[in-house]
Motif scaffolding. Structure first.
Motif, PDB file in Angstrom:
ATOM      1  N   TYR A  45      18.724  25.086 -21.603  1.00 35.76           N
ATOM      2  CA  TYR A  45      18.713  23.773 -22.212  1.00 35.76           C
ATOM      3  C   TYR A  45      17.338  23.150 -22.009  1.00 35.76           C
ATOM      4  CZ  TYR A  45      23.854  23.968 -22.020  1.00 35.76           C
ATOM      5  OH  TYR A  45      25.178  24.324 -22.159  1.00 35.76           O
TER       6      TYR A  45
ATOM      7  N   LEU B 254      16.157  23.537 -18.340  1.00 32.78           N
ATOM      8  CA  LEU B 254      17.252  23.783 -17.410  1.00 32.78           C
ATOM      9  C   LEU B 254      17.981  25.068 -17.774  1.00 32.78           C
ATOM     10  CD1 LEU B 254      18.587  20.138 -17.360  1.00 32.78           C
ATOM     11  CD2 LEU B 254      17.787  21.353 -15.342  1.00 32.78           C
TER      12      LEU B 254
ATOM     13  N   ARG C 236       9.912  21.715 -14.739  1.00 29.81           N
ATOM     14  CA  ARG C 236       9.282  20.590 -15.429  1.00 29.81           C
ATOM     15  C   ARG C 236       7.998  21.097 -16.051  1.00 29.81           C
ATOM     16  NH1 ARG C 236      10.270  15.344 -15.259  1.00 29.81           N
ATOM     17  NH2 ARG C 236      11.663  15.667 -13.476  1.00 29.81           N
TER      18      ARG C 236
ATOM     19  N   GLN D 172      15.576  19.166 -21.700  1.00 27.29           N
ATOM     20  CA  GLN D 172      15.849  17.736 -21.551  1.00 27.29           C
ATOM     21  C   GLN D 172      14.529  16.994 -21.530  1.00 27.29           C
ATOM     22  OE1 GLN D 172      17.972  16.385 -17.986  1.00 27.29           O
ATOM     23  NE2 GLN D 172      19.098  14.897 -19.239  1.00 27.29           N
TER      24      GLN D 172
ATOM     25  N   GLN E  63      16.309  11.600 -22.358  1.00 30.08           N
ATOM     26  CA  GLN E  63      17.163  12.123 -23.431  1.00 30.08           C
ATOM     27  C   GLN E  63      18.289  12.986 -22.870  1.00 30.08           C
ATOM     28  OE1 GLN E  63      16.607  11.193 -26.732  1.00 30.08           O
ATOM     29  NE2 GLN E  63      15.193   9.839 -25.647  1.00 30.08           N
ATOM     30  N   GLY E  64      19.221  13.356 -23.765  1.00 30.15           N
ATOM     31  CA  GLY E  64      20.308  14.228 -23.367  1.00 30.15           C
ATOM     32  C   GLY E  64      19.865  15.675 -23.317  1.00 30.15           C
ATOM     33  N   LEU E  65      20.811  16.543 -23.056  1.00 37.07           N
ATOM     34  CA  LEU E  65      20.549  17.973 -22.962  1.00 37.07           C
ATOM     35  C   LEU E  65      20.557  18.602 -24.355  1.00 37.07           C
ATOM     36  CD1 LEU E  65      22.772  18.834 -19.911  1.00 37.07           C
ATOM     37  CD2 LEU E  65      20.311  18.950 -19.995  1.00 37.07           C
TER      38      LEU E  65
ATOM     39  N   PHE F 137      20.658  22.103 -26.271  1.00 41.06           N
ATOM     40  CA  PHE F 137      20.948  23.525 -26.122  1.00 41.06           C
ATOM     41  C   PHE F 137      19.852  24.356 -26.791  1.00 41.06           C
ATOM     42  CE2 PHE F 137      22.973  27.520 -26.195  1.00 41.06           C
ATOM     43  CZ  PHE F 137      22.987  28.006 -27.498  1.00 41.06           C
TER      44      PHE F 137
END
Lengths: 110, 113
Positions: free
Chosen positions: B35, B91, B109, B37, B41-43, B45
């Motif tokens: 994923y 992630l 990161r 991010q 923000q959201g995850l 895919f």
């Protein structure tokens, strides 16, 4: 396109109160639902999952699922400042990836 | 037991360079997910591996992104000719047999200068 909707918040509750986090999903075929907690700068941590209609309790956390209404919620009883985080709702349909909501920020004030 | 391990934890690189991100899933987990991010923000895919099946690449944003999984275990996500918009936390997650729940690593990161 599957969608999972959450109010971005922040949801502010005083310490000791019940925090109620809500989530709706678009896919009626979704079979499993998850709540993750994400502290700022950290990765998501699984806290609850639920597969069947009704309530599932684990300590201070209760997940509620209503498939007819396509609605999932997470209740946190006796909220603590350490519960302050972003809570991500996710749904899955079996052998596939999860679809995540954008998360609701929870702030618990002492 | 050991959780999902990702490396490096931080990566800073210049625009146009290639980067490789590594994920070592929980032992015995056959499903592995990547994923992305972005800040606040959201995850998002990216890609999903399940056992020996062909991976689900439907989330990869462009052909600059690729991933492989060797021996059903370690996975590498490669981003070629990086752009500034690739800056994000990447992630990795794994789960037993492809049935959730997924467990996440600490992420990489990535910062593109």
């Amino acid at each position: 396109q599957k969608e999972v909707e959450q109010n971005s918040g922040p949801l502010s509750v005083p310490e000791g109160a019940i925090a109620s986090l809500n989530c709706t999903y678009s896919d009626r075929g979704s079979q499993s639902f998850f709540w993750y907690r994400q502290y700022s700068g950290k990765s998501p941590e699984l806290i609850m999952f639920i597969y069947s209609n009704g309530d599932k309790e684990d300590g201070r956390f209760t997940a509620q699922l209503n498939k007819a209404s396509q609605y999932v919620s997470l209740l946190i009883r006796d909220s603590q400042p350490s519960d302050s985080a972003t809570y991500l709702c996710a749904e899955g349909g079996g052998y596939s990836t999860l679809t995540f909501g954008k998360g609701t920020m929870l702030l618990v004030s002492p | 037991g050991a959780g999902v391990s990702q490396s490096p934890s931080n990566k800073v690189t210049e625009k146009g360079k290639d980067v490789e991100l590594r994920c070592d899933p929980i032992s015995g987990h056959t499903a592995l997910y990547w994923y992305r991010q972005s800040l606040g923000q959201g995850l998002e895919f990216l890609i999903y591996f399940q056992g020996n099946s062909a991976p689900d690449k439907s989330g990869l944003p462009s052909d600059r992104f690729s991933a492989e999984r060797t021996g059903g275990s370690v996975s590498t996500l490669t981003i070629q000719r990086t752009q500034q918009e690739d800056s994000a936390v990447y992630l990795c997650a794994s789960s037993p047999t492809g049935v959730q729940p997924q467990h996440f690593g600490d992420g990489t990161r990535l910062s593109i200068l």
